[in-house]
Design an enzyme around this catalytic site. Structure first.
Site, PDB file in Angstrom:
ATOM      1  N   ASP B 181      53.895   1.361  80.188  1.00 22.96           N
ATOM      2  CA  ASP B 181      53.862   2.434  79.186  1.00 22.96           C
ATOM      3  C   ASP B 181      52.542   2.355  78.396  1.00 22.96           C
ATOM      4  OD1 ASP B 181      54.850   3.690  76.338  1.00 22.96           O
ATOM      5  OD2 ASP B 181      55.919   4.553  78.035  1.00 22.96           O
ATOM      6  N   TYR B 318      49.245  10.894  69.237  1.00 25.07           N
ATOM      7  CA  TYR B 318      48.228  11.769  68.655  1.00 25.07           C
ATOM      8  C   TYR B 318      46.854  11.137  68.757  1.00 25.07           C
ATOM      9  CZ  TYR B 318      46.045  15.018  65.362  1.00 25.07           C
ATOM     10  OH  TYR B 318      45.249  15.968  64.775  1.00 25.07           O
ATOM     11  N   HIS B 373      61.583   1.979  84.000  1.00 26.10           N
ATOM     12  CA  HIS B 373      60.429   1.981  83.100  1.00 26.10           C
ATOM     13  C   HIS B 373      60.335   0.705  82.271  1.00 26.10           C
ATOM     14  CE1 HIS B 373      57.343   4.067  80.812  1.00 26.10           C
ATOM     15  NE2 HIS B 373      57.933   3.710  79.704  1.00 26.10           N
TER      16      HIS B 373
END
Lengths: 405, 408
Positions: B181, B318, B373
């Protein structure tokens, strides 16, 4: 067709108001990056200020009383494959007997109250402009309408609800006005009922698919000139900005509305931020008062189906983001009027409006944004009055109801 | 010995915080759900209601906290250029093997430092058959019990600095790296900035990037891809899964990459909202992992009780995309630092295996038939096994760290 409409009064239970107050008392806030401004979303100072106001100063009962001055009703509407939905709506008739029946449809994060400032203008009697009988529903899942309880409620179902509502009120032929998802529903409604029931319509968010070589060769060729055409580039730049920076809510709501819904149902602060961000960003310098914002949010908080329900409409319209908002629709010959408002964030090249329908009226405004009916009611009403008035391009389009005495 | 700001860390959530959590849970208000919704629209209502009920009465945070405190945890100040000092939390478990390989383990979102927990006994164990590791597992800035950045602009270079500076501060001038990740993504950046000099090799359990082969840059990989997608069913299925994720599974990414503050108000104010936001990924991104309610609630509690609050973590999306205007790997070029990858079937998506060569100098590949994951949490033996093969005697990265080959 539908049962008789019953008068409706908004009456939020005391217990619900008390629960809201208790939650606001326990509100906890995140921190914020230095100098963040609006870059990362709604600013902390705004949300704190609005939360405090909501907790200590906002008077819901006062708002409720004023809302109840509007003539509201509910009626059961049968939707093929979905059973009966109880639909809430405002129905304000003009004193002019042959006023034009007009259906006004809100979007997200809007609601039926967006019609409020239009009502006195549109229903007023004058030899100088046409009058309207106005119907403004709460879309299924919004405001005080029931929500669909089964999957698969898509564009044609929303169109079916609003059309059947008009028919149930005796308006077999009528005109339509909408923006945001109200515009999208308008596309489906004119596809399904255009000319037969919907004689003409107006949108303040003229949005549709891009032209293809086959759908509209002239517009398609114009699009290809974009690398050399500054005007086209400017018009695309706004769309690109929106797509890059402004569509997080769209993708989330179109794919996982339930996950998002837990937050919005449980946290009034979360709901406030989620909607306020749009109220601030999508308007054209509208001087929101705290009261206006909190009344708006409260309609969502106290809504019949709860604050999680409205966002499912995005999933329904796109089948979980598998296709665009307009799947199954095409151009229609139902006369269309378009109001261009400078603050509308969702915009495409102006020439593309001809992709939507038979454009007979265009109006360019110098003020107003996404929530045109709320921000610039006189301008929006003016469009409708010009479009449908004597000398206008669709004057008398509803037989026997030209809007004049 | 240089002065250090390292302090042992004990997790101790104030009583008032636990009380506030329970007060909020008492007032929980739930949405409705469409008939037969299942997982189609997000986390199912019955699951969330059941978990909230258990959170109110049944889940024992103090018991979980006591267990977490058995891990050797610390904090220390790490300087990042332009961002001052951040107080960083980490687990640091040494092996009894003196020349164990220093390994930095980096979690992602919605993960946390505890993802290392099941790996620790496996990686630090002493054995003549397997290499041993000294393991450092950081809480990324803004996650777990690390401070969050206070200013905008904390992106690839900054994450690389904080990670590398942490290892240097612990005396690990040369080390290896493991991540999935965001741990994989910042791994690409960290290897770009500090590869060879400090990072001698690295491993990823999420070998993805935005690079693709073109006729000019990677003709052989491109040709291989055409064959793979034509004849290899598993490759086609992998691509289909990736496309489905892009279409259906990226809402959270888009929102966090553009409006993390707006979303953050919900996550900070509503434990139910936070639970649903993360739980949807815990189930959706794992390979039939038999989650217990206690496991889920412990995981969510780390976010709820985190030092910077649950809203801060999402800002990484972001910052790393500059508000969704640039891609997450921008600035991290291909590196010849040896790379190992593991393919787990439940991962969010997969590209043709040959594309792993686009990430770095591929020296190790391992394919598994189970796990998703959160590989370290779901399949710790498999992941630890991969690291043992990669770094063990006869392995392709054996002895990459001079003087620390993992054996006595």
């Amino acid at each position: 067709m539908g049962s008789w409409a019953r008068p409706f009064t908004v009456a939020v239970p005391d217990a619900d108001i008390e629960l809201l107050r208790k939650k606001l008392e326990l509100a906890t806030f995140p921190d914020e990056l230095q100098g963040a401004g609006w870059d990362y979303g709604a600013p902390l100072a705004d949300i704190k200020r609005l939360t405090t106001y909501w907790k200590d100063s906002f008077d819901w009962r006062k708002s409720e009383k004023a809302i109840n001055e509007l003539p509201q009703f509910t009626t059961d509407i049968e939707v093929d494959g979905f059973g009966s939905l109880n639909i809430h709506f405002v129905h304000q008739k003009s004193k002019v007997e042959n006023a034009i029946p007009l259906l006004f449809v809100h979007g997200w994060p809007g609601h039926f109250l967006e019609v409020r400032k239009l009502l006195p203008i549109l229903t007023s009697e004058s030899p100088d402009h046409p009058s309207f009988h106005v119907v403004a529903p709460s879309l299924p899942g919004f405001g005080f309408s029931e929500a669909p309880n089964k999957p698969g409620f898509g564009g044609f179902q929303y169109a079916e609800v609003v059309n059947k509502l008009m028919l149930s009120l005796g308006y077999d032929e009528y005109v339509y006005q909408g923006g945001d998802l109200g515009h999208v529903v308008g596309v489906y409604a004119t596809n399904a009922y255009g000319n037969k029931h919907i004689k003409a319509w107006h949108t303040n968010m003229p949005f549709y698919r891009a032209p293809t070589l086959f759908s509209n060769p002239l517009l398609f060729l114009e699009m290809l000139t974009t690398p050399f055409n500054t005007r086209m580039q400017e018009q695309f730049a706004a769309a690109k900005r929106f797509r890059t920076k402004g569509m997080g809510y769209f993708v989330l709501q179109a794919t996982k509305p339930q996950t998002l819904g837990y937050s919005l149902a449980d946290s009034p602060v979360g709901l406030l931020a989620w909607i306020y961000e749009k109220l601030h960003k999508a308007v054209d310098k509208y001087p929101w008062t705290e009261n206006e914002v909190l009344e708006w949010i409260s309609v969502y908080w106290f809504s019949r189906a709860g604050p999680a329900a409205p966002q499912h409409m995005y999933y329904g319209l796109t089948h979980g983001n598998e296709h665009d908002l307009f799947e199954g629709t095409r151009w229609t010959s139902t006369p269309l009027g378009v109001g261009f408002f400078p603050g509308e964030p969702v915009r495409l090249p102006k020439s593309w409006v001809h992709m939507i329908g038979k454009v007979l009226f265009e109006s360019e405004h110098d003020a107003g944004g996404h929530f045109a009916a709320f921000e610039q009611p006189a301008r929006l009403a003016g469009d409708l009055q010009k479009m449908f008035g004597k000398g206008g391009p669709v004057y008398g389009i509803v037989p026997g109801k030209d809007g004049y005495v | 010995m240089a002065e250090t700001t390292e302090k042992p860390f004990t997790l101790s959530v104030p009583d008032a915080d636990i009380e506030l959590l329970h007060k909020k849970l008492e007032l929980a208000r739930f949405p409705d759900e469409l008939e037969g919704a299942g997982w189609d629209y997000g986390a199912p209502l019955a699951d969330i209601k059941r978990l909230v009920a258990h959170w109110k009465q049944g889940f024992d945070w103090r018991k979980a906290e006591a267990e977490i405190n058995k891990l050797p945890m610390f904090t220390r100040d790490i300087e990042v250029e332009g961002h001052g000092k951040l107080n960083i939390h980490y687990v640091h478990q040494k092996s009894e093997v003196k020349d164990a390989i220093p390994l930095l383990f980096v979690h992602g979102w919605p993960g946390d430092f505890l993802e290392v927990r099941k790996l620790l006994p496996l990686l630090t164990a002493k054995s003549s058959d397997n290499p041993s590791f000294h393991v450092v597992a950081i809480s990324l800035p803004g996650f777990g019990f690390s401070e969050a950045p206070k200013k905008p602009g904390f992106a690839g270079r900054q994450y690389a600095e904080v990670l590398n500076n942490l290892m240097l501060s612990l005396g690990y001038n040369e080390y290896v790296y493991q991540g999935g990740d965001w741990g994989h993504i910042v791994g690409m950046h960290t290897v770009h900035h500090f590869g060879h000099k400090h990072i001698k090799a690295w491993h990823s359990n999420m070998p993805l990037s935005s690079r693709r082969p073109t006729l000019l840059t990677h003709p052989l990989i491109l040709i291989n891809t055409v064959f793979a997608t034509t004849f290899d069913k598993s490759a086609r299925e992998g691509i289909a899964k990736t496309l489905k994720f892009v279409q259906k599974g990226r809402g959270y990414f888009m929102e966090q990459a553009t409006k993390p503050q707006t979303l953050g108000y919900s996550l900070e104010d509503s434990p139910v909202g936070l639970l649903a936001w993360i739980y949807e990924k815990l189930v959706g991104w794992t390979d039939s992992y038999p989650w217990t309610d206690d496991e889920v609630l412990e995981w969510i509690s780390i976010y709820w009780f985190s030092r910077s609050g649950p809203a801060a973590a999402g800002r990484i999306y972001y910052e790393m995309t500059r508000g969704n205007s640039s891609e997450i790997f921008a600035g991290a070029q291909w590196s010849s630092v040896p790379l190992g990858v593991s393919y787990f079937p439940g991962e969010l998506g997969r590209m043709p295996k040959s594309w792993s060569h686009l990430l770095g100098k591929l020296v190790f590949e391992s394919e598994h038939d189970k796990g998703g994951h959160f590989a370290a949490f779901e399949q710790p033996e498999k992941l630890a096994g991969d690291l043992r093969k990669m770094y063990g005697k006869g392995g392709p990265a054996h002895g990459v760290v001079p003087g620390k080959n993992g054996y006595d």
